[in-house]
Enzyme design. Structure first.
Site, PDB file in Angstrom:
ATOM      1  N   SER A  56       0.855  -1.193   0.000  1.00  0.00           N
ATOM      2  CA  SER A  56       0.000   0.000   0.000  1.00  0.00           C
ATOM      3  C   SER A  56       0.889   1.241   0.000  1.00  0.00           C
ATOM      4  CB  SER A  56      -0.889   0.002   1.247  1.00  0.00           C
ATOM      5  OG  SER A  56      -0.092   0.216   2.399  1.00  0.00           O
ATOM      6  N   ASP A  93      -1.217  -1.579  -4.007  1.00  0.00           N
ATOM      7  CA  ASP A  93      -2.581  -1.693  -3.484  1.00  0.00           C
ATOM      8  C   ASP A  93      -3.134  -0.279  -3.233  1.00  0.00           C
ATOM      9  OD1 ASP A  93      -4.773  -3.071  -2.447  1.00  0.00           O
ATOM     10  OD2 ASP A  93      -3.933  -3.185  -0.418  1.00  0.00           O
ATOM     11  N   HIS A  94      -4.317   0.006  -3.722  1.00  0.00           N
ATOM     12  CA  HIS A  94      -4.990   1.292  -3.498  1.00  0.00           C
ATOM     13  C   HIS A  94      -4.160   2.522  -3.902  1.00  0.00           C
ATOM     14  CE1 HIS A  94      -8.489  -0.431  -1.574  1.00  0.00           C
ATOM     15  NE2 HIS A  94      -7.684  -1.210  -0.882  1.00  0.00           N
ATOM     16  N   GLU A 145     -11.383   0.270  -9.711  1.00  0.00           N
ATOM     17  CA  GLU A 145     -12.430  -0.055  -8.722  1.00  0.00           C
ATOM     18  C   GLU A 145     -13.699   0.749  -8.997  1.00  0.00           C
ATOM     19  OE1 GLU A 145     -11.322  -0.497  -4.614  1.00  0.00           O
ATOM     20  OE2 GLU A 145     -13.366  -0.163  -3.906  1.00  0.00           O
ATOM     21  N   GLY A 190     -10.472  -4.159   7.184  1.00  0.00           N
ATOM     22  CA  GLY A 190     -10.238  -4.156   8.626  1.00  0.00           C
ATOM     23  C   GLY A 190     -10.829  -5.358   9.353  1.00  0.00           C
ATOM     24  N   GLY A 226     -10.985  -6.439   1.063  1.00  0.00           N
ATOM     25  CA  GLY A 226     -11.626  -6.617   2.370  1.00  0.00           C
ATOM     26  C   GLY A 226     -12.060  -8.042   2.636  1.00  0.00           C
ATOM     27  N   ASN A 268      -8.027 -10.187  -1.766  1.00  0.00           N
ATOM     28  CA  ASN A 268      -7.072  -9.407  -0.968  1.00  0.00           C
ATOM     29  C   ASN A 268      -7.201  -9.734   0.516  1.00  0.00           C
ATOM     30  OD1 ASN A 268      -6.594  -8.104  -3.374  1.00  0.00           O
ATOM     31  ND2 ASN A 268      -6.835  -6.053  -2.545  1.00  0.00           N
ATOM     32  N   ASP A 270      -5.250  -8.922   4.217  1.00  0.00           N
ATOM     33  CA  ASP A 270      -4.239  -8.228   5.007  1.00  0.00           C
ATOM     34  C   ASP A 270      -4.526  -8.415   6.499  1.00  0.00           C
ATOM     35  OD1 ASP A 270      -2.262  -6.613   5.977  1.00  0.00           O
ATOM     36  OD2 ASP A 270      -3.004  -4.749   5.124  1.00  0.00           O
ATOM     37  N   SER A 271      -5.738  -8.086   6.922  1.00  0.00           N
ATOM     38  CA  SER A 271      -6.060  -8.109   8.354  1.00  0.00           C
ATOM     39  C   SER A 271      -5.812  -9.473   9.002  1.00  0.00           C
ATOM     40  CB  SER A 271      -7.519  -7.697   8.580  1.00  0.00           C
ATOM     41  OG  SER A 271      -7.707  -6.366   8.146  1.00  0.00           O
TER      42      SER A 271
END
Ligand code: G3H
Ligand code: 13P
Ligand code: ZN
Length: 330
Positions: A56, A93-94, A145, A190, A226, A268, A270-271
């Site tokens: 990111s 990412d993003h 997106e 998150g 997410g 994706n 990550d959390s």
């Protein structure tokens, strides 16, 4: 200018085509430090999965952009040393500006995301198109997106999710030239994806929207952001060893498996990785308060993340066992 090809990386075109054809999804794992990257490489090499390692804007600032680039190069070398030919994509990412995407492409990224989901539709198209034109000159793939996820997307926040409107996707894909499209069907970033009352279950993803989208752009690679499951065992461990994460909840694995069998080609995560490492570090600190060598707590945390990645690749994404086979077709 460093081309990703010199670093042993690949773009995502053929990986997505293969994932689409065989009903699985390519895992996209975020990394910010050495232990996370080691765990991703070990987990994906051991389960023979193609992998997208993603960075990111915040990760780039945290870890230093030059160091990250060399780490990605090292990740490919490490996989090869392990005797594995898994394809590795280095992805932004993003991305939130043309300049950031350009800088990544010039320093060895093989794929970038331009997240214009918070912009008015025409502005999203214009900016995404500009990134695509530059990226494609360098054989770099671009993710766009449409639709806004609930929660925080880097500096982009949305109070509630605005699902992707299927009637927009065909026009967006045609006019931007993107290689893949992130959509909003009920996931969010998150560890607190839903606010559930006692006895309430996680609402299912909007598979009806996903189906409608794939009818309008058949075979086009769809991305789910997410997508952590916020594994309850990790939350219990964190809370047991001094943390405070009550009410954390994610997307059930069975729903992600279903999505991977449909048009979703990239998932994706990550959390879940953050939670796995945090849970293990907390346990080590609680059980061995005398420990002060970072290797003694980061090492077990890394192993926990590696095991999680193997589990995801095998049981959630379906990407295990595909890596070396796909590499031979590139
Ligand atoms: O979607 C965002 C990723 O989880 C990266 O998060 O901006 O905190 O690095 P970050
Ligand atoms: P999670 O927060 O669910 O892991 O999502 C990560 C993500 O979408 C990165 O872009
Ligand atoms: Zn995301």
């Amino acid at each position: 200018m460093v081309s990703y090809k010199e670093l042993g990386l690949v773009n995502s075109v053929k990986l997505f085509a293969d994932a689409n054809q065989h009903g699985y999804a390519i895992p996209a794992y975020n990394f910010n430090n050495m232990e996370q990257l080691q765990a991703i490489v070990m987990g994906c090499a051991q389960s023979d999965s193609p992998v997208i390692i993603q960075v990111s804007k915040g990760a780039r600032q945290y870890a230093n952009q030059t160091l990250l680039r060399y780490m990605a190069q090292g990740a490919v070398a490490m996989a090869r040393e392990m005797g594995s030919n898994i394809p590795v994509v280095l992805h932004l990412d993003h991305g939130d500006s043309f300049e950031l995407c350009q800088s990544c492409i010039e320093t060895g990224f093989s794929s970038v995301m331009l997240d214009g989901s918070h912009l008015p539709y025409e502005e999203n198209i214009k900016l995404t198109r500009k990134v695509v034109e530059y990226a494609h000159e360098h054989d770099v793939t671009v993710e766009g997106e449409l639709g806004v996820l609930a929660g925080i997307e880097d500096e982009v926040s949305a109070a509630k999710s605005h699902y992707t409107q299927p009637e927009e996707v065909e026009d967006f894909v045609k006019r931007t030239g993107v290689d893949s499209l992130a959509i909003s069907i009920g996931t969010s970033h998150g560890a607190y994806k839903f606010k559930l009352k006692p006895g309430e279950e996680v609402p299912p993803l909007r598979f009806d929207i996903l189906e409608e989208i794939s009818k309008r752009i058949p075979g086009f690679p769809i991305v789910l952001h997410g997508s952590s499951s916020v594994i309850p065992e990790y939350i219990e461990m964190i809370n047991q060893y001094g943390g405070k994460m009550d009410g954390a909840v994610g997307i059930p694995e069975s729903q992600l498996r279903k999505a991977a069998g449909m048009a979703v080609c990239k998932i994706n995560i990550d959390s879940d990785g953050r939670l796995a490492m945090t849970a293990k570090i907390r346990e080590v600190f609680a059980k061995k308060p005398e420990e002060f060598d970072p290797r003694k707590y980061l090492g077990p945390a890394r192993d926990m993340l590696r095991d999680l990645i193997i589990h995801k690749n095998k049981n959630v994404l379906g990407s295990a066992g595909q890596g070396n086979r796909v590499f031979a077709t590139l």
